[in-house]
Design an enzyme around this catalytic site. Sequence first.
Site, mmCIF file in Angstrom:
data_model
loop_
_atom_site.group_PDB
_atom_site.id
_atom_site.type_symbol
_atom_site.label_atom_id
_atom_site.label_comp_id
_atom_site.label_asym_id
_atom_site.label_seq_id
_atom_site.Cartn_x
_atom_site.Cartn_y
_atom_site.Cartn_z
ATOM 1 N N LYS A 50 -20.395 0.469 45.906
ATOM 2 C CA LYS A 50 -19.428 1.028 44.947
ATOM 3 C C LYS A 50 -18.217 1.585 45.693
ATOM 4 C CE LYS A 50 -23.144 1.942 41.723
ATOM 5 N NZ LYS A 50 -24.131 2.906 41.219
ATOM 6 N N GLN A 94 -25.377 9.146 41.524
ATOM 7 C CA GLN A 94 -26.349 8.054 41.679
ATOM 8 C C GLN A 94 -27.756 8.523 41.302
ATOM 9 O OE1 GLN A 94 -25.540 4.815 42.544
ATOM 10 N NE2 GLN A 94 -27.666 4.317 42.118
ATOM 11 N N ASP A 117 -20.403 6.118 34.201
ATOM 12 C CA ASP A 117 -21.681 5.428 34.007
ATOM 13 C C ASP A 117 -22.026 5.327 32.522
ATOM 14 O OD1 ASP A 117 -23.021 4.394 36.207
ATOM 15 O OD2 ASP A 117 -23.682 6.355 36.901
#
Length: 279
Positions: A50, A94, A117
């Site tokens: 990412k 994460q 997200d």
Amino acid sequence: MAAIILDGKKEANKLLESIKKRAKALEEKPGLALVLAGNNPASEIYVNFKEKTCKEAGFYCERYNFPENVSQNELLKVVDELNQKREIHGILVQLPLPKQMDESLVVDSILPNKDVDGFTPVNLGNLVNDNNMMEPATARACIALIESTGIKIEGKNAVVVGRSNIVGKPVALLLLQRNATVTMCHSKTKNLLEHTKNADILVVAAGKPNLITKAMVKEGAVVIDVGINRLGKKIIGDVDFENVKDVAGFITPVPGGVGPMTIAMLLDNLLMAMKLGRR
Ligand code: NAD
């Protein structure tokens, strides 16, 4: 006839080119913060990807690494600071977080308009209400790959295997919004084959290597394999690719399918976050 392989890298590169073009027209540089806690090797690889993709796009990127024993308060404090930071438009924590954490508390602390997200209750709730704000990136990636086939989703039988909040449920909702007839399967589903065999579109996100065999797939189906399973040094999906490709119409490989497309979608969500931030 052998299936057409859906090239996630190629689709992701197309999307990244369009993201870069759109970003050039903006007054500010898009800024993403990546938060990694603990030493899960898979998480580290995902965050590295990412970060790399974000930097290659020419965007601003901050990365925060915390040890396994980081306290919940420390993490909440950093998210709070990032929520306030002007140059940060998107925050990505994460998952999974270390065991001592209340994961939902940390995720819920991200401002919904910086939640690239799409995992906060506000963003997931908006999806249920058909009032989409930030759609979860992996679910968006699945839909984009299905749409890349040119096959119309409306009226199709779509089967989603897996009901997690981060993949299965959002994929099912996006398919439903496109007027598919959606069946959700999970670990307690009896006779999985009975359902999957009926799928014109089959999305599998179970995290179980080779769960879907050739006998379970309808001829000509679009098969999207979200699974990422490590077998020694090899990474495989949830679908027995080698055999299923002989019966499916379209199939995503692992690696090189949903994964790269998900990362491109995260950056697309970052541009969406900038729009939402300006409202
Ligand atoms: P999860 O463990 O939270 O959920 C798995 C789901 O699969 C559960 O709902 C469970 O009921 C179902 N399931 C498990 N065994 C089953 C079985 N035998 N039959 C039917 N259903 C079964 O996992 P998740 O976070 O949703 O991730 C799923 C997979 O997707 C994992 O392999 C993960 O690594 C991968 N993933 C990939 C990406 C990507 O970008 N490619 C993103 C997120 C997750």
